[in-house]
Each structure stands twice: as structure tokens, then as C-alpha cells.
Design a protein around this motif. Structure first.
Motif, PDB file in Angstrom:
ATOM      1  N   THR A  74      10.388  81.011  -5.558  1.00  0.00           N
ATOM      2  CA  THR A  74      11.176  79.892  -6.078  1.00  0.00           C
ATOM      3  C   THR A  74      11.232  78.775  -5.046  1.00  0.00           C
ATOM      4  O   THR A  74      10.957  77.603  -5.341  1.00  0.00           O
ATOM      5  CB  THR A  74      12.622  80.343  -6.385  1.00  0.00           C
ATOM      6  N   HIS A 133       5.908  80.038 -14.660  1.00  0.00           N
ATOM      7  CA  HIS A 133       7.113  80.577 -14.025  1.00  0.00           C
ATOM      8  C   HIS A 133       8.076  79.443 -13.667  1.00  0.00           C
ATOM      9  O   HIS A 133       9.290  79.544 -13.914  1.00  0.00           O
ATOM     10  CB  HIS A 133       6.704  81.347 -12.762  1.00  0.00           C
ATOM     11  N   ALA A 134       7.534  78.361 -13.135  1.00  0.00           N
ATOM     12  CA  ALA A 134       8.380  77.228 -12.754  1.00  0.00           C
ATOM     13  C   ALA A 134       9.164  76.692 -13.951  1.00  0.00           C
ATOM     14  O   ALA A 134      10.331  76.317 -13.824  1.00  0.00           O
ATOM     15  CB  ALA A 134       7.529  76.109 -12.149  1.00  0.00           C
ATOM     16  N   PHE A 135       8.532  76.680 -15.104  1.00  0.00           N
ATOM     17  CA  PHE A 135       9.171  76.107 -16.289  1.00  0.00           C
ATOM     18  C   PHE A 135      10.157  77.084 -16.925  1.00  0.00           C
ATOM     19  O   PHE A 135      11.201  76.685 -17.440  1.00  0.00           O
ATOM     20  CB  PHE A 135       8.081  75.730 -17.302  1.00  0.00           C
ATOM     21  N   ILE A 136       9.833  78.349 -16.895  1.00  0.00           N
ATOM     22  CA  ILE A 136      10.612  79.344 -17.644  1.00  0.00           C
ATOM     23  C   ILE A 136      11.615  80.112 -16.787  1.00  0.00           C
ATOM     24  O   ILE A 136      12.731  80.362 -17.220  1.00  0.00           O
ATOM     25  CB  ILE A 136       9.660  80.404 -18.270  1.00  0.00           C
ATOM     26  N   ASP A 137      11.202  80.478 -15.591  1.00  0.00           N
ATOM     27  CA  ASP A 137      11.939  81.522 -14.876  1.00  0.00           C
ATOM     28  C   ASP A 137      12.608  81.096 -13.591  1.00  0.00           C
ATOM     29  O   ASP A 137      12.967  81.942 -12.775  1.00  0.00           O
ATOM     30  CB  ASP A 137      10.975  82.676 -14.571  1.00  0.00           C
ATOM     31  N   GLU A 138      12.763  79.814 -13.382  1.00  0.00           N
ATOM     32  CA  GLU A 138      13.341  79.387 -12.104  1.00  0.00           C
ATOM     33  C   GLU A 138      14.673  78.682 -12.283  1.00  0.00           C
ATOM     34  O   GLU A 138      15.045  77.854 -11.454  1.00  0.00           O
ATOM     35  CB  GLU A 138      12.353  78.472 -11.370  1.00  0.00           C
ATOM     36  N   ASN A 139      15.384  79.042 -13.369  1.00  0.00           N
ATOM     37  CA  ASN A 139      16.667  78.386 -13.603  1.00  0.00           C
ATOM     38  C   ASN A 139      16.428  76.879 -13.479  1.00  0.00           C
ATOM     39  O   ASN A 139      15.431  76.393 -13.992  1.00  0.00           O
ATOM     40  CB  ASN A 139      17.698  78.917 -12.590  1.00  0.00           C
ATOM     41  N   SER A 140      17.323  76.174 -12.848  1.00  0.00           N
ATOM     42  CA  SER A 140      17.160  74.723 -12.694  1.00  0.00           C
ATOM     43  C   SER A 140      16.729  74.375 -11.277  1.00  0.00           C
ATOM     44  O   SER A 140      16.991  73.261 -10.801  1.00  0.00           O
ATOM     45  CB  SER A 140      18.467  74.025 -13.046  1.00  0.00           C
ATOM     46  N   ALA A 141      16.058  75.312 -10.628  1.00  0.00           N
ATOM     47  CA  ALA A 141      15.613  75.057  -9.252  1.00  0.00           C
ATOM     48  C   ALA A 141      14.654  73.866  -9.152  1.00  0.00           C
ATOM     49  O   ALA A 141      14.795  73.051  -8.235  1.00  0.00           O
ATOM     50  CB  ALA A 141      14.985  76.315  -8.656  1.00  0.00           C
ATOM     51  N   PRO A 142      13.696  73.721 -10.058  1.00  0.00           N
ATOM     52  CA  PRO A 142      12.812  72.549  -9.916  1.00  0.00           C
ATOM     53  C   PRO A 142      13.600  71.243  -9.945  1.00  0.00           C
ATOM     54  O   PRO A 142      13.339  70.330  -9.156  1.00  0.00           O
ATOM     55  CB  PRO A 142      11.874  72.669 -11.127  1.00  0.00           C
ATOM     56  N   LEU A 173       9.938  68.987 -15.604  1.00  0.00           N
ATOM     57  CA  LEU A 173       8.737  69.735 -15.944  1.00  0.00           C
ATOM     58  C   LEU A 173       8.398  69.469 -17.394  1.00  0.00           C
ATOM     59  O   LEU A 173       9.271  69.553 -18.263  1.00  0.00           O
ATOM     60  CB  LEU A 173       8.973  71.228 -15.731  1.00  0.00           C
ATOM     61  N   ASP A 216       7.949  87.581 -23.690  1.00  0.00           N
ATOM     62  CA  ASP A 216       8.326  86.503 -24.603  1.00  0.00           C
ATOM     63  C   ASP A 216       7.206  86.251 -25.616  1.00  0.00           C
ATOM     64  O   ASP A 216       6.084  85.899 -25.248  1.00  0.00           O
ATOM     65  CB  ASP A 216       8.566  85.241 -23.762  1.00  0.00           C
TER      66      ASP A 216
END
Lengths: 352, 352, 352, 352
Positions: C60, C84-93, C102, C312
Motif C-alpha cells: 500500500t 489492487h490500488a483501485f479496489i483494495d487500498e481503502n482511500s490510500a491513493p 483512480l 469478486d
């Protein structure tokens, strides 16, 4: 022949009058003035409900501040894929909310449907803290594509949101046009239908720059003054917004203006529908027309001095598509649109 | 007898007239209108320099947007310990800059001194990435404590900043009052003296709500439209700001208004200084008076209907302090302050 | 029978050994230690290029820090809709970039295609400052759906990005598996193919917690130490990361581990494909299998003690869909997967 | 002769052993493993209280995450003017909290005094939304200047904070050293004394990289998993942190290590105090010495190979100052400091 946008007109005489009137004499600053109080009082009267109202200069600010009060930075907000918040607000939603994410509802209708909303909620990945919990639904009334949600439609959507633990925001940049179209009481498509916070726009419909963020449960507005201040949206002379709203709401002026805009839009659409080669994508329900025009007609209209803009083809419903000789355009009527303008436009269209 | 703040008045007739005039007819939206262009042109003329100007509704927005263009989120901004940005803007500086930190310059003068600035720079911990590099200096002209920096003072401070790699921002909420006091050309205390970006406030001196962010090197404004939009400060009807500034700048009106305010302030200060028990903390140089009053006098003035506010004792210079029977207050004059008001106030003060 | 994720194993003996070895004696803190230097040197050797490398504890952090160095808060980042960045990183990006967004590339393939990327760029609304300019492309190698981009595919995608002014980030959580599969030199799918920054993950393939952010143009890493510090990702004992990477890279260990994982995955997929009712969605190219199983088989496998997770259904390609009796699952092999485990799993599957 | 920092040592054998032991076999990822559970259990036992504990790799992350759970972005946090959070964390506090501001408590003592805290609260401007409400107090135990707060001191400070509506955070990077010094139960200087959240650091005292954020009221940790994930501080292999803490806490090992460090510090200070020209600024109470050395001595020690660092003179108490021939330095002992090192250092000092 200006159908570019309802934000290209000035203020209505009655609104301007109120602003001029409010200009004289000293007033307490930062929203503690008489005009702000008066506008708040009038809003509570119009909506027949206790409410907390806050005034700002732009729709961007109103909507993003409202959303920031409904979600945490690690939440998602469901909205229409063509919503202004999603498409046209740069990264303001992210900035104001501290990082929350807008997620478009599936489907390609001009409005969010109950089925699409259900399906979107059902398919959202939901393994916290990896995924974002959707904690708000944002509806636009009238919608960005010129359609209006009926009270039952709104109630159905907010019920789905509620059942998922999500609050409901309404972007009412053209709320007046929707009320005018529906002929309902403003409460019927807001708090009675499950809306938590309404951004009521006056700027597109008679004001110069004035938007209200209205919480129907004042408790939810707890931190709002901090949010407004730290985003730079607390102006020193509150009378600027208060007086515009007071003038706008007085004697149903806001709805009179919306009726005028809707009516002009209807006339324009009727005429346009008769022009050969033109397809009206959705029968307009407020003050916006979305139409597919032959390119030749489009050029001819622009040459004749008509002002209106091409629109994003992604907004088209799934069953529509453009040929190489067509353009997809939006035309907007306002309270200031005249019959003469409409006639001149239609004459130019027919003259081709 | 309103000396509460210069933001408690309305607009001057000339500014209001311009706004009314700009109201009619369609204009392009989002700042692409004729009035915005005109205001930009007039500013370049006033400052005799190429510049990029952007208009917003509040000083909070103007200053914080300007600062965000000068620093990275991991930088510090040096400012006066009593500066508005440091004290009165909630967490707006942090929000707009993405996390940069305001650091007060050491010392307790009414203005930042060269010596204090040097010392502050020298003492900043500077072991990156643990510590924050100071990459901007923020000056307020006229200062929050009613004093005015001369051209040489500004040049000296900006030279120190420059030698440390820091850019210079000027909060000009009362810039007109400073120019009026100094009798200099506006360029002499801005770009000629090393200022990179000026926030020129009209709201406190004749406008309703209009502030300009002015970059003297337009290249530094590269991302500004994105910044303004994402903070919600791009309004749709640019004419609202453009016309106010056009009316305000026309025929030196902005300086006429400032001269009036400064003059009224001078009369008030002179009279007040003669009231027994009153100490004027700094001889006023613009339109603000900071004074220590006997509590009994303070009560008597308020009873007589005078409006003004108590001030933070931390603003006092090191050599001053209050007794238990005194209060520290600020009084502000504006272009709308009348001789009658001043006389009534002084009469009440003397009557005790 | 653990096929849940390659992050469920510990470190390889060689990596653990390096960590133990690095534990003794004093070292300079905050990444100024010998082990960090050594890991940087080895990376430059492995990639045959000057580079700036930074070590952090999570994917992350690595990916979001890298992205934050490529975009402004008002930019968009194109990525796969299943990334992963779009789906699984909460709002970290959003948090790390200060608000960038994103945007998933259109299409439903297991990898981003050149055509889909072109179309997405072409359809992005692009009226600044209302819309977000896409200034980065994020690729995942091996992709989240178990597929591997060849050097030509990457070069084609980065060329499109470059032509649009966008930089390229590669999420290499399973980069080693991709290199092992392709049998190419690491440079061929990174800097030689137009990748600007690679996040090289060791944690899923032999390390305990160690990821490297690698800039092939060190100039782009200018602010990175500030970014890493302010997000809390500069740890005091740099040797923790440096030694893991040194042990992992030594003598091609990282690729040996990846070969083992890929090989185990291949065996598992081959066997699984022979089980009646099973559909392998994409022939696995790295160490992940995506398959549709009959529900009865799924239950039987879980009862037998197999660990793996449902996936998913939105990840499915457009031509695939599930019946009511099927589930979509992911199985992952790691360097620690044994033949015995695989055989036991396949026996359980066949025994039904 | 390394007295640079207690973060320059590796892990203690017992901690390393635990990590090695935890390395084998599959474990659930993202903190759902047995080792994390075990560490949580042991912490509850050590503190004799229900608690919610979260593990991260750096003190920056631990402290800033903890603070973000206590304040809103528009709040202020009071802290010592020399606190690590204020001085040495770049802009991490602002980033994690979304913009909250650290405000140093007045005064120049080595610890926050009740009187200074009262005065700071009393003098904070408090006109919302213009000013920032102080909603948290951050204490460091042992303090950054080597002093230890007694249970009564902490209780007095937290009582003041509580009366002002502020929560209390404790930066416990050297908490073990404080407990060792006081000989009290860990509960006496945390929840029993009014501390809401403790960041318990193991990295400086026996671990490689492991810090725990401990909420004594688990309800306050409600959003913590989201916060940890979106800042990139949820690592996949939770056993890395869990096992270090389990090894560290087992059989009072953490306090044994702290006793060793404190003891070594005491020996060093005693010897140093006897060196001519040396002034010990505060009698050390934990494992740090702050001293003023003659420059000549300083050079001679460095030449002899001693490692320690000069310190910020702003940390000096008001009554102390340096001559031109003196330097202000910090020396730190750790569990790994040997008598031989100390003796060699003192010999070098005396030999001058």
C-alpha cells in the motif's frame, strides 16, 4: 440566442434589488447579520421544517461541503455516472471529504434507477478495511441530463440507501426547475422523501452567486461552521448571500423564475423536435434539452449566432449512438430566455 | 459609532454601480467574461507589470490559495505571530497547502523585523526529512496590528527570505490603506520590493466580496486554476468579481476610499489619545487603532452604543501589560466612517 | 493446503538469515545504514541502471507513495478496473496523492489492452479545470488476475501514456513471478519498456515485510524522502528492510523463489483443469489461478481443509458468467507450496 | 562508544528469537494471525485493562495515527515545544489528522508543567470557527529531554486537559524507561492517570521495528483499522509485529531491557559530571543525558570514536545558555550499552 447555460445570465431584478437594499448601513460580519437570519427563516418556512442553512458562493463548495458532512474520508459516495460532482468538479470532492471516493452507479439511464442502485450496492466489494464502505448517495434534482425524479422515485432510492446505512445528499443546482415541473411542495422531494441534506442553488436561476446547504436534521450540521471556514467559504459580509436568498424566495419568486425557464425550454424542444434530422434524446422535464443534431444543422445554427455546447457522448443512453454526421448537444433555457430568441433559433434551424 | 471592523460596511456606491451595470445580458461563465478580463487589465495597469490575477470571494481563500502555490506540503511558512493566517483562519492554511505549517517569527513587535526574521531562519531545525524547510515568508500589509511596512523594510525582509530560498506572500487585506499611508506607487511595496504574490483585498475597503490573488510572475500561477476549482472558489458568474474590481480600481477610487478610512482613523486616534487613562499601543498608520482603555471607560462607551472589540493580549508588545482595571481593544475606521460618529464617540469618552 | 495468498507464508530461510545477520552491532538510523546501501547497490545491478530506491513495509505504502510522486492532486491515474490500488487500498491513493483520482480503463480483460487504453484516454472529459487530466498510468505486473504483460505489451501501453503526457507506474507486488514467467531480463519490462517507477514487492515472495520503490530516473525522486517521512514510512532501523532485500536478491534467490511458486501454480492448475465441472478462467501465467468451481466441489474442498478465497465476480471477463451452482475463486501458490499439498488438494477434488 | 540513539541497536536476542519462531508455517494475513492475538492479550495483561491495540512499524505512524483518532482536522493539539511530534515528524501530524495543528505549551522546562498548561489553555484564542479549539494534549513519557513524569504529574495534566474537553495522548517511545525509573505499575502512569491512548514503543528498546497504539477505551478505536489501512500501515504479515511484541513482553523482558539502559545512562552521567567543564543540564531520569560540553572536549571525544549528536539549543531551559566555547549535546544509552563502552568514553574524556 444564448442557450449555453443558465449560469450565463445575471440576477433577476428582484434579487438584485434585495442585494442593493442590503448594501446600506453596518451589519455584523461572518454571517451574523440580519439578512442571513432572514434567509434562514424563509427557508424553514418554504420547507416547513426545522433546518440549518449555510450559504456559499459556488455549487462546487455547497455540494462538496455537504458531502463532507455525510462521509468519512474512508467512505464511498454513490452517484450517477454523469453527475456534476463526479465529472465536473475537478478533485474537489476528494479534497473536501479528505479522500472519500465517488463511485458511479451502474447503468446508462438519465437518472439513477432503483434496480441499478440495488445492484451497485450489492456488488460493491465489502471487506473492510481494504474496501470502501458506501455511506452516502448523491442525487441530482433536476438531473444533469434534464430529467426530474418524482417523489416516489426519490423515496425508493433513499430507502435503499438507508437500508445500507447510507445518507442522502441532493445536488439541487436546478432544484427550483424540478419543483416547478412536478408542481409538488418542496418538502415532498426532500425531507419527506428521505433526503438528509439539500444543496439549493440560486445562482442558475436568478441570483448572482448564492447557494444554500440545508440540513433537515440540524444535528448533522454540528461541524459545518468549521468546515466552511477552513475551506475559505465563510465570507465576511454575510448580507451578500442572505439578501440574494431573501429576494429570491420572497413571494415565490424562485418558482416563478423556474417556471419561466421550464416553459421556454418546452417551447424550444417542441420546435426543435420538428426540425428534420433532430432527435431529442430525453423529453426535457426541466430547463435542459439533450439532442442529436445533424452536423450541418449544428454548423448552420452556430453561424447564425446560436450559443450552446456539444455534450459528452458517454452521457447517451445505451440504446443511442451517433453517426459520423451527427453531434450530441445540450441547450439550456433560463428565466431570461425570450420568445424572440427561441423563435429566431427555430427560424434559423428551419431555414437550412 | 461602528468601529468593529471595516468588513461591517457595505460596498461603496461606485462599486455597487459597477456590479449593477455588469448584471445585464449574457456573459461567458467561469471567469471567461468581459468584466474579469477588464479587471485583470486594470490590475496590470495599476501595478505596471505583467501579472496573473485570480478573483475569489474571501480573504481566507485568497491567502491560502496563494500560499499553496508557494510551498510544498512538507514546508513551513514564516509569518508574524499575530498574523491573520496564523490566528484566525482555522486550519485553512493546512487544508489548502496539504499540510504545510505556519511558524511564527520570534519577537513581539507589531511588524516582523529583519533581525527577528534572520534569527528565526537561523534557529529553525534543519535536518530533513525530519524537520520542515521554511520555503515561504508571509507578510501582512498593512499589518494586523495597524502598522505599515515601508518599501525598504519589505525589501530587507524579502532579501532575507530569498537568501534562504523562500518565496514571499503578501496578505493585502488592507493593502490600499498601506499605499494611502505611504503615498508610494503600489509597485514599490510589491514586485519592486521582492513580493512574489499579493492578495489584494477589496472587501474591507469598498467592495462586497472580492479579493484578487496576483502573481507578478505569471509562471508561478501555472496550477492556480486547478487549485481554485478544487477548493470550490471558481464561481460560475465571473462578472460578480470582475465588475467589483473594475469599479473599485476606476479613477483611483480604491485609494480614495483608503485615504478616507485612514483619515477617519487618525481623527479618532488623536481624540482618543487625549482621553485620560487611554494608551495608544502603536501610533496607528493605517485604519486600525490598538489601545488600552480603563475598564470603566470601555463599559461607558459600549453603553453609549459604540461597537468595537476586545483584542488578544498576546498581541501586546513585550514592554506593555494590562492592569486588572484595563482592557486591550481594537477600533477600526472605514471609508464609511463619518465625522459625526467619531465626534459622538469622543464625546461619550470625554463625558465619563 | 493453503492457497489463500502468497502473503500467508513467512520469509525464506535465506532472507531470514540475512535479517538475523544484520541484527548485530550499531548501525546509523533512518536508512543511512550499510544494509540499505547494499540493497540499493544490488538493485542497480539487477536492473542495470542508475536508480533511486526507497524501502517501506507495505505494498500500500510503496504504490501510493510512488503514485504521489507522479501526479498532482488534481490529476487522474488510469488503472485496471480490478487493480489492487483501485479496489483494495481503502482511500490510500487519495490520501497519499492529496486527492488524485483512480480511473478504471474501459474493458473487461485480465490485462489493460492498448485499444482500451486509447479509448479511455480519448473519452476522458478534458475541459480543465473542471475535469481531471490523466497524468499517470498504473500497470500491475503480474496482473491481479494472474496474467503477465510481455515486454511489447508494456512498451505499447507506456507509449500511449507517454503520448498523452502521462507517466507510468508499475505495481510489482508479484514482479518476480512475471520475470520468472517471461524469462526476460528485469530491465526489459521496466525502464527499457518505458516504466518510470516500479514498486518491487518482496513480501509476497520470500521476505517478511519489504517493498522497494524504484525510480529509474532518480530526479523524479526529489521529494520522496519528505513523502516517505510524512506518511510515517521512514523507520528508524533501515537495516530491517535493507537486509531483507540483500538476502532476497543475492544469487538470484528472488527468481528462484518465483520459479518455485509459478511451478507449483502450474501443477495445481493442470490438475484442477481435469476436475469435472471446473473452468479455469485465464490460463495462469504467474502464481495465481482464477477458476469457476461447482459449489459442491468448493464445499468439499473447504471441508477437506483447503484454504482459498472466493473472488469478486466483477473480475470475470465479459464472456463469462456464473450459474447459481457455481463460485468464482482464486488460488495462490507460493515458494513454500509443496507437492504434497497440491496432491492432497487434487485428491480431495477428485474424491468427490 | 555509540551513544547516538537507542534506535541504532538491533533487536534483543529474545525478541529476535520470537520473530524467528513466528516465521514458520502459514498464518492469516493482515493482523488476523495468532501472534497478533497473543500480543494483544499480553498487553491487556500488562496494563490490567481492556484495550484495543494496533501494531505499526514506526513511531511517526503510531503517534500520528493515535492523534488522528483524538482530534478533528479543525482542532489543535497541545504539546511540549520540544516534542518529537512538533519538531521531528515533518508534516506527518498535519497529514494524518487532515490538518490539525500542534501548538506548543508555553514555558521552557524539560516537561510540561501544570501551570504552563493552564496558562496556554487560558490564552488560546477561542472564537470559533476562526480559531482552533484545542481538543488533545500530547505528553511524552519519558520526555524528549530525558525527564520522567510521575503519576501525580500526569494526573494533574490530564485533569486540566479533561476540564477543557481535551483527550490525552502519550508518546511512549521510551515508556519502558519511564516505568523502569518510576518502579510503578504501567497502569499508574496511563489509564489510571487519565491517558486515553498510549503509543508504546518497542523499537528503541529491544525490537527491530514494532510500535503499539493502545486505546484504553476500545470504543475510541472505532475507525482505527480504516486509518491504519489508508496510511499504508497495515502490513500483510501481522506476525512480524505480533511476535516482536510477544517476545518483548514475555517475562518482563521489556522492563529488564529498560533497566539496563537506564542503569548504563546513570553510570555515564555520573562519570561525565565529574569531567571538568561539563554541565549536565537535567539530571537524567531515563536513558538520555543532555549536557553542555567544552568544544575542545567534544572534539576530543569524537576523535576518540564516540558517537553522539549535538542538540537544538532551543531545548535549553531559560536559565541556561552556551558560551562560544561550548556545545549542547545528547547522549543516549540502550540495553546494549556495555560498561566497557562507558569506561572507554569516560577515559577519553578524562584523558584530555
Amino acid at each position: 440566442m444564448n442557450f449555453g447555460s443558465d449560469n450565463m445570465t445575471g440576477a433577476s431584478p428582484q434579487v438584485l434589488e434585495a442585494l442593493i437594499h442590503a448594501n446600506s448601513g453596518p451589519e455584523r460580519s461572518y454571517g451574523n447579520d440580519h439578512w442571513t437570519r432572514e434567509a434562514e427563516r424563509m427557508l424553514a418556512e418554504v420547507f416547513e421544517h426545522d433546518l440549518a442553512a449555510f450559504f456559499v458562493a459556488s455549487g462546487t463548495a455547497a455540494n462538496c461541503l455537504a458531502l463532507s458532512a455525510l462521509v468519512q474520508p474512508w467512505n464511498a459516495i454513490l452517484c450517477h455516472r454523469q453527475s456534476h460532482a463526479f465529472i465536473d468538479e475537478n478533485s474537489a470532492p476528494e479534497l473536501f471529504t479528505g479522500g472519500a471516493r465517488l463511485k458511479p452507479v451502474r447503468g446508462s439511464e438519465g437518472k439513477i434507477t432503483a434496480r441499478a442502485l440495488e445492484e451497485t450496492f450489492a456488488r460493491l466489494p465489502s471487506d473492510p478495511p481494504h474496501n470502501l464502505l458506501a455511506s452516502a448517495l448523491s442525487l441530482t434534482q433536476a438531473s444533469e441530463l434534464g430529467l426530474v425524479y418524482g417523489p416516489d422515485e426519490i423515496a425508493a432510492l433513499t430507502a435503499i440507501a438507508r437500508s445500507r446505512g447510507a445518507s442522502v445528499h441532493m445536488d439541487g443546482a436546478r432544484f427550483a426547475n424540478a419543483v416547478a415541473k412536478l408542481g409538488c411542495h418542496p418538502s415532498e422531494i426532500t425531507w419527506k422523501a428521505g433526503v438528509d441534506v439539500l444543496c439549493l442553488g440560486a445562482s442558475k436561476n436568478g441570483a448572482l452567486a448564492a447557494e444554500a446547504v440545508i440540513f433537515f436534521d440540524p444535528a448533522r450540521a454540528k461541524d459545518f461552521t468549521n468546515r466552511r471556514k477552513r475551506t475559505g467559504h465563510l465570507i465576511s459580509k454575510g448580507r451578500v448571500f442572505g439578501s440574494q436568498f431573501a429576494g429570491w424566495l420572497r413571494d415565490g419568486h424562485w418558482l416563478d423564475l423556474a417556471h419561466k425557464a421550464n416553459h421556454a425550454c418546452g417551447l424550444l424542444a417542441e420546435g426543435l423536435a420538428r426540425v428534420p434530422g433532430v432527435r431529442i434524446v430525453w423529453p426535457p422535464e426541466a430547463n435542459e434539452i439533450f439532442a442529436i443534431l445533424p452536423k450541418a444543422l449544428d454548423q448552420c445554427l452556430h453561424s447564425a449566432g446560436a450559443v450552446y455546447f456539444e455534450w459528452d457522448v458517454d452521457a447517451l443512453p445505451a440504446h443511442e449512438s451517433l453517426t459520423a454526421d451527427e453531434v450530441f448537444v445540450r441547450l439550456v433555457a433560463s428565466f431570461a430566455t425570450t420568445d424572440t430568441e427561441i423563435q429566431a433559433f427555430l427560424d434559423a434551424a428551419m431555414a437550412r
